[in-house]
Design a protein around this motif. Structure first.
Motif, short mmCIF file in Angstrom:
data_model
loop_
_atom_site.label_atom_id
_atom_site.label_comp_id
_atom_site.label_asym_id
_atom_site.label_seq_id
_atom_site.Cartn_x
_atom_site.Cartn_y
_atom_site.Cartn_z
N LEU A 216 -37.23 18.02 -4.40
CA LEU A 216 -38.37 17.40 -5.08
C LEU A 216 -38.03 16.00 -5.55
O LEU A 216 -38.85 15.08 -5.47
N HIS A 217 -36.81 15.81 -6.06
CA HIS A 217 -36.39 14.49 -6.50
C HIS A 217 -36.40 13.49 -5.34
O HIS A 217 -36.86 12.36 -5.48
N ARG A 218 -35.91 13.96 -4.17
CA ARG A 218 -35.91 13.07 -3.00
C ARG A 218 -37.34 12.73 -2.57
O ARG A 218 -37.64 11.57 -2.23
N ILE A 219 -38.24 13.71 -2.59
CA ILE A 219 -39.63 13.47 -2.17
C ILE A 219 -40.30 12.49 -3.14
O ILE A 219 -41.03 11.57 -2.73
N ILE A 220 -40.08 12.66 -4.44
CA ILE A 220 -40.68 11.75 -5.43
C ILE A 220 -40.17 10.33 -5.23
O ILE A 220 -40.93 9.35 -5.31
N GLN A 221 -38.86 10.20 -4.93
CA GLN A 221 -38.32 8.86 -4.70
C GLN A 221 -38.89 8.25 -3.42
O GLN A 221 -39.22 7.06 -3.37
N ASP A 222 -39.01 9.07 -2.37
CA ASP A 222 -39.53 8.55 -1.10
C ASP A 222 -40.98 8.12 -1.21
O ASP A 222 -41.39 7.13 -0.58
N THR A 223 -41.79 8.85 -1.99
CA THR A 223 -43.24 8.53 -2.09
C THR A 223 -43.55 7.60 -3.25
O THR A 223 -44.71 7.20 -3.40
#
Length: 918
Positions: free
Chosen positions: A747-754
């Protein structure tokens, strides 16, 4: 050989041939400069000797360049002697014929008549060489003589002189050059030519003295060449002698033709000088070859004597060795006898000698230790009756009879033996017949045993480990498959039925997690014992893995017999099991398939039984299901759905729908719940209930969850642009997603990517997905809370741990269980529960939401109970992401999604759907 190597070899061969031809031509040019006084004959013709030597040494490789050189020499002779145009052809023809006849005919005669390929190897070969040279030289002189007769004038020399001069020129050339070259090839080291340097100096001084005498009287001085050349032939090596003879010959010829006074006589006197030189050179060369042959014979004789001496010495040594070997053999025999007795007594293997009646005649110490009988006690006992079990006596007796009375000298057998103390051992016996020197003596058998009890025990253990499950003492997958195949083959051959039962323990993972793996192992052992008590001895029970068991019923009377056994098993399993914390009641789901009705192979039956077992689980567990064809069709549909789902993820058939969550106080859209939909090309729009089970079973659920999170975060940024106020996007988490160890990091990676503000994202976690391990659950939720994500407890009230969850876990919001909501308006007890849950959440400062609001009664009840947020078809159905723009535009224009009063008519709907279907 590759192409570059062949090219290099061809180049080397061509260069060597060119050098040979050039050497022939160079010698010819030199000889032309040495006139004999009889035109066109030179004093000596060296090319003939050079060509003859090359032909003798390597005819095949040197013939072509030799004759090419001779042809060119003929042309050069005609040019240098200034032949006129009228006699050019005759001169060239005569010279060419003369030059080629001398070496060619000499080589042919020597090759045909001599048995030796090297004329210097023995004196007979050298005599044949002298004869061949003489014949070739005479033949070479004839064309020149004939040419001289054609061009004869009154002033021309007599034809006999021309013949003799030509003859002697070729003979001297061959006699000086050919032996010299052959000897140098035989003795290539120059150092050997001068082994006696003082003698060489004296010899050269003698040669110079003789040359000085030729200034006064040439013929008398030439007679002194004989002792000088004889000296060189008898004192120098073969190569040195030939070199000395050649030097003396050349010097003598020079004195005759060049060093004489101006009034030196010509004609016959010169011929006499050449004849004398030729005779001395030929005689001394023959003398040297004769001495070399004598040395060879002497050396050969010495070698023969030495060889015979060595043979006699070897024979003498062999006789001594034979005597020594016999003595050593006798010592070895005595030593071997002692060693055999020591080996017989001290070896760790029991050794027994028995006669034709199986009576023991010899007995070593190892046998005493193994059997517990001393030598005196064992002698004259019958081996079979005393130590061998009854069931193995006949086989051992037959083996011993074969060794005694047939051509078989040895054999092997494995038997059990009984010791004096009652213990049993496994022995591998080597049976050997003892051959006696006296054929009339009775034959005996020696038995050499090897105690393999531990080996057999290890093999039995390995066999057990390879075919049985260690924990439950049931068959493993390999043994079960083998027995199933045998049972199927028997059923097909004899026309009866066999059945395969698949079962496992319901919720076994929960038992392992709560009671521990040791308790789980004891439970599996108890389950195996109960299964053994409820099947026949000819049936097979197997543990295929984990808590999964399979039972093979061999020869059953159809479905009725199978169901009877299965009912008995199910009843036995449900009996309480004692555990350290009390008693535990377990249940099982059972699937049954019959062969050959449902399938004729093991793989088909196992697959059918598994499908029937999974049908039993879906039917509520703790029941029995028989395989039917519709199960296979259902499995095929699931496989098709799995394939189509993979294709849908790949080509982008998935979409997100959003259902608004409305604030009861002001009617504002405060959140959107993201709901997954599949735009199936043939079945239309599918909800997660249609494909989530398949995704979970095939391992695609994590991929789907990550796709939903990533796209919801991306679309959330667009939603914020469309909405007049910030709107939170809620995402549902399944139990598998929640329990994944990398949930927070993903989730942390997805939030950073978006690049999404994490406060605009909320996770809805089903209360039933939270285990009793609150400590681990709290750590997971704290990691999510650290990311800034909102946490919603979904289906609040569906479990028994609601109060504990609210107290210990960091939730921001709760969602009332829709099942409770449906009953609350019409059932007082359920309404009281819902009121209590809402009040409890409000007192803990948690927002309360309700999904699945479908009717005005439900709407009125929730508002009256104090619910903060509402969601459902009454307010707004789920909308595709493309329809959110129109929704927010209508909201900006004043559209209210929340009905004005509690008695408003519900919005038209195409069916009763739950808001939690995503």
């Amino acid at each position: 050989m590759n192409a570059p190597a062949r090219l290099a070899e061809s180049a080397r061969t061509l260069l060597a041939n060119l050098l040979i031809a050039a050497a022939v031509v160079a010698l010819a040019v030199v000889c032309i400069q040495l006139p004999s006084g009889v035109t066109p004959v030179p004093a000596i013709w060296l090319p003939s000797g050079f060509a003859l030597a090359l032909l003798v040494l390597r005819f095949r490789s040197s013939a072509l360049p030799v004759f090419v050189g001779l042809i060119v020499s003929a042309l050069a002779t005609g040019y240098l002697t200034g032949a006129t145009n009228n006699d050019t052809i005759n001169t060239l023809a005569a010279n060419l014929l003369s030059y080629c006849l001398a070496p060619g005919l000499a080589y042919w005669v020597f090759w045909k008549m001599s048995r030796s390929h090297n004329p210097l190897s023995d004196y007979i070969g050298f005599l044949w060489l002298l004869g061949a040279i003489t014949l070739g030289s005479v033949a070479a002189a004839l064309p020149v003589t004939y040419l001289a007769s054609l061009n004869a004038t009154p002033d021309s020399p007599p034809l006999n002189e021309v013949l003799l001069f030509a003859w002697f020129a070729h003979s001297l050339g061959c006699l000086t050059v050919t032996p010299l070259l052959l000897s140098l090839v035989r003795e290539p080291l120059v150092a050997r030519l001068f082994q006696r340097p003082l003698e060489w100096l004296l010899w050269l001084a003698g040669l110079l003295f003789i040359l000085g005498l030729t200034l006064h009287n040439a013929l008398q001085a030439l007679t002194l060449l004989l002792p000088l050349m004889t000296w060189s032939a008898t004192r120098f090596s073969l190569g040195g002698s030939m070199l000395a003879i050649t030097l003396a010959t050349f010097a003598a010829l020079a004195s005759v033709f060049l060093l004489g006074s101006a009034d030196m006589p010509r004609g016959m006197e010169v011929l006499l000088g050449e004849t004398l030189i030729l005779a001395i050179a030929g005689t001394t060369c023959y003398l040297r070859v004769l001495l070399a042959d004598r040395e060879r014979v002497e050396n050969s004789l010495e070698s023969t004597v030495e060889e015979r001496t060595r043979e006699l010495q070897l024979t003498n040594f062999e006789l001594k060795d034979e005597i020594f070997i016999r003595e050593q053999a006798e010592k070895s025999f005595r030593r071997s006898s002692r060693h055999f007795r020591a080996l017989f007594e001290n070896t760790s293997n029991p050794i027994i000698v028995v006669d034709q009646d199986n009576l023991i005649r010899q007995w070593n110490s190892a046998a005493e230790s193994l059997f517990g009988y001393s030598r005196d006690e064992a002698l004259d006992r019958n081996l079979l009756d005393t130590f061998i079990p009854p069931e193995q006596r006949d086989e051992l007796a037959w083996k011993m009879t074969k060794v005694l009375h047939t051509g078989l000298d040895r054999d092997q057998i494995e038997t059990q033996v009984n010791s004096f103390d009652g213990t049993s051992h496994t022995l591998l016996w080597n049976l050997n017949r003892l051959h006696e020197e006296d054929e009339e003596a009775p034959a005996h058998i020696i038995l050499i045993g090897q105690d393999i009890s531990e080996i057999r025990e290890t093999q039995n253990q390995l066999h057990y480990l390879a075919h049985y499950d260690v924990l439950t003492d049931t068959a493993n997958r390999r043994l079960f498959e083998d027995r199933c195949r045998q049972a199927i083959t028997s059923a097909l051959r004899h026309g009866h039925y066999c059945a395969l039962i698949a079962l496992d323990v319901d919720h076994f993972k929960r038992i392992n997690d709560t009671l521990g793996h040791d308790a789980g192992d004891e439970l599996l052992q108890e389950l195996a014992r109960r299964l053994q008590r409820n099947v026949r001895q000819e049936d097979t029970i197997a543990r295929l893995g984990g808590d999964e068991f399979a039972i093979l019923l061999n020869q059953v009377n159809g479905a009725e017999g199978c169901e009877k056994v299965a009912r008995s098993i199910l009843s036995a399993i449900t009996e309480p099991v004692r555990v350290p914390s009390g008693e535990l009641v377990i249940t099982s789901s059972i699937g049954i398939t019959l062969a050959p009705v449902d399938g004729k192979t093991y793989d088909d039956l196992l697959k059918n039984a598994d499908m029937a077992m999974y049908r039993a689980k879906k039917a509520g567990r703790n029941n029995i299901q028989f395989f039917s064809q519709d199960m296979n069709e259902e499995m095929q549909r699931q496989m098709d759905l799995e394939r189509e789902l993979r294709e849908a993820i790949r080509v982008g058939q998935l979409d997100l729908y959003y259902q608004p969550i409305i604030n009861v106080r002001d009617g504002r859209v405060v959140a959107l719940e993201a709901l997954l939909r599949w735009n199936h090309p043939t079945r239309g729009l599918l909800t997660p209930q249609d494909f989530l089970d398949v995704a979970e079973q095939t391992g695609q659920l994590q991929q789907l969850g990550e796709w939903v999170c990533h796209n919801a975060c991306l679309q959330s940024r667009a939603i914020q642009e469309m909405s007049p106020t910030p709107v939170t996007v809620n995402i549902n988490l399944s139990s598998r997603q929640y329990n994944h160890p990398q949930l927070a990091s993903r989730l942390h990676r997805i939030i950073q990517d978006t690049h999404l503000d994490p406060s605009l994202l909320a996770l809805e976690i089903d209360e039933r997905a939270l285990s009793d391990r609150l400590e681990e659950t709290a750590k997971t939720l704290d990691r999510l809370r650290t990311l800034g994500i909102g946490l919603v407890l979904d289906r609040f009230g569906s479990g028994l741990s609601s109060l504990k969850l609210l107290r210990d876990l960091p939730f921001d919001q709760v969602k009332i269980d829709p099942d409770l909501l449906q009953q609350a308006p019409i059932e007082e007890n359920t309404a009281a529960i819902v009121h209590t849950l809402i009040n409890l959440a409000r007192q803990l400062s948690l927002k309360v939401a309700a999904s699945g609001v479908e009717t005005a009664e439900e709407d009125a009840f929730l508002r009256g109970a104090g619910c903060h947020l509402l969601q459902g078809h009454r307010l707004c159905p789920p909308l595709p992401s493309s329809g959110l723009g129109e929704l927010f535009r209508d909201v900006r224009k004043g559209r209210r999604l929340l009905p004005e009063d509690h008695y408003s008519i519900s919005m038209p709907e195409d069916g009763r759907q739950k808001g939690s279907d995503g």
